[in-house]
Design a protein around this motif. Structure first.
Motif, PDB file in Angstrom:
ATOM      1  N   ILE A  93       0.858  -1.278   0.021  1.00 19.13           N
ATOM      2  CA  ILE A  93       0.102  -0.067  -0.095  1.00 19.13           C
ATOM      3  C   ILE A  93       0.775   1.249  -0.083  1.00 19.13           C
ATOM      4  O   ILE A  93       1.996   1.299   0.754  1.00 19.13           O
ATOM      5  N   ASP A  94       0.571   2.299  -0.964  1.00 14.01           N
ATOM      6  CA  ASP A  94       1.349   3.628  -0.890  1.00 14.01           C
ATOM      7  C   ASP A  94       0.213   4.655  -1.161  1.00 14.01           C
ATOM      8  O   ASP A  94      -0.306   4.780  -2.264  1.00 14.01           O
ATOM      9  N   ARG A  95      -0.260   5.451   0.240  1.00 15.19           N
ATOM     10  CA  ARG A  95      -1.094   6.317  -0.061  1.00 15.19           C
ATOM     11  C   ARG A  95      -0.537   7.515  -0.507  1.00 15.19           C
ATOM     12  O   ARG A  95      -1.326   8.676  -0.592  1.00 15.19           O
ATOM     13  N   PRO A  98      -0.316   7.542  -5.616  1.00 16.21           N
ATOM     14  CA  PRO A  98      -1.562   6.905  -6.169  1.00 16.21           C
ATOM     15  C   PRO A  98      -1.178   6.061  -7.521  1.00 16.21           C
ATOM     16  O   PRO A  98      -0.156   6.298  -8.199  1.00 16.21           O
ATOM     17  N   ASP A 126      -6.414   1.977  -6.152  1.00 14.81           N
ATOM     18  CA  ASP A 126      -5.552   3.241  -6.177  1.00 14.81           C
ATOM     19  C   ASP A 126      -4.528   3.535  -5.238  1.00 14.81           C
ATOM     20  O   ASP A 126      -3.360   3.805  -5.538  1.00 14.81           O
ATOM     21  N   ALA A 127      -4.659   2.687  -3.962  1.00 10.18           N
ATOM     22  CA  ALA A 127      -3.852   3.011  -3.040  1.00 10.18           C
ATOM     23  C   ALA A 127      -2.730   1.849  -2.965  1.00 10.18           C
ATOM     24  O   ALA A 127      -1.742   1.800  -2.462  1.00 10.18           O
TER      25      ALA A 127
END
Length: 293
Positions: A93-95, A98, A126-127
């Motif tokens: 996960i990469d907030r 995007p 998208d995260a």
């Protein structure tokens, strides 16, 4: 696991290391053994996601498993799948960045279409980093087609080993395996996702055909479907996910063979097929793997 033993080419071949289902009436998956004076280690190729009705236990596999004093898996099998969630959040996960900014406009449009077709809101992925999005959209059609991670070979062997009081160990930790994906270069991640999106509609049908080869012990067909396409089309992924790991595992098995007793080793079927298989890597260390009939 994330795995899945379930896709053709890039992601299909990758998770086919990782996922299969179905099967002929008379199952006879391949089994090998390496031996020295006081040790026998059986090598069995597995699939990580199966349909519950899949028949794969043969008499020779049962005899080998029963004879073993311990069991070695490809990766750790957590008792609670929720234990994987912190690792997936950490590495997948990469907030901040995007997914829409990591992909070409065409790739992102195709991802959105796939997500909607699988019942995800367009923004749901998208995260995620590209590798996690690829595995997510590839596995969903298989689950909907009746494949169940709880019916995978490792799950059943783990339960059987625990019931018999057999110690269980693993070549890799769950974190190590996730990092094989998470440590990909940005180009490799995009390549994995693009190949997944290209092949997503073929997933269940492809796996149905693949399991026919696995359950029948058809190593030539397994090599063609699980190894050759990845080796030819995605050599970097092939080296990362198969060659390097097989070489490492061969070293671990050589050390284990120096001990004594009988062991049962279960790894993804793709690791036991092709020109860089675990058997080939063992041969390079002077250890001959022989088929068990």
């Amino acid at each position: 696991m994330i795995l899945l033993n379930a896709m053709r080419r890039g992601a299909l071949a990758l998770l086919a290391l990782l996922a299969l289902g179905g099967g002929p009436a008379l199952a006879e998956p391949s089994l090998w053994a390496i031996k020295d004076r006081d040790s026998t280690i059986y090598l069995f190729g597995t699939v990580h996601v199966l349909k519950p009705q899949t028949q794969w236990r043969s008499a020779k596999v049962a005899r080998a498993f029963d004879a073993a004093g311990d069991v070695v898996m490809e990766i750790e099998q957590p008792d609670n799948p929720a234990a994987m969630q912190p690792l997936m959040l950490k590495y997948g996960i990469d907030r901040v960045t995007p997914l829409s900014t990591r992909l070409s406009p065409d790739s992102y449009r195709r991802l959105q279409a796939a997500a909607q077709g699988l019942g995800f809101p367009p923004q749901a992925l998208d995260a995620m980093r590209p590798w996690l999005a690829a595995l997510t959209v590839s596995l969903t059609p298989l689950v909907r087609a009746g494949y169940d991670p709880e019916s995978g070979v490792e799950k059943l062997l783990t339960a059987q080993a625990k019931a018999a009081g057999k110690p269980i160990s693993a070549f890799e930790t769950a974190e190590q395996q996730i990092r094989f994906f998470a440590d990909m270069t940005p180009d490799q991640e995009r390549e994995l996702l693009d190949s997944t999106l290209s092949d997503i509609d073929e997933g269940p049908a492809k796996i149905d055909a693949l399991v026919e080869a696995w359950a029948a012990g058809d190593q030539g067909e397994l090599k063609r479907q699980m190894v050759d396409e990845m080796r030819g089309d995605y050599p970097d992924l092939y080296r990362l996910l198969l060659v390097d790991r097989n070489r490492d595992w061969a070293g671990q098995l050589k050390a284990k063979l120096a001990g004594s007793g009988v062991s049962f080793v279960a790894v993804g079927a793709g690791h036991l097929a092709g020109p860089d298989s675990l058997q080939v890597q063992l041969a390079r260390l002077g250890i001959k793997a022989e088929a068990v009939n």
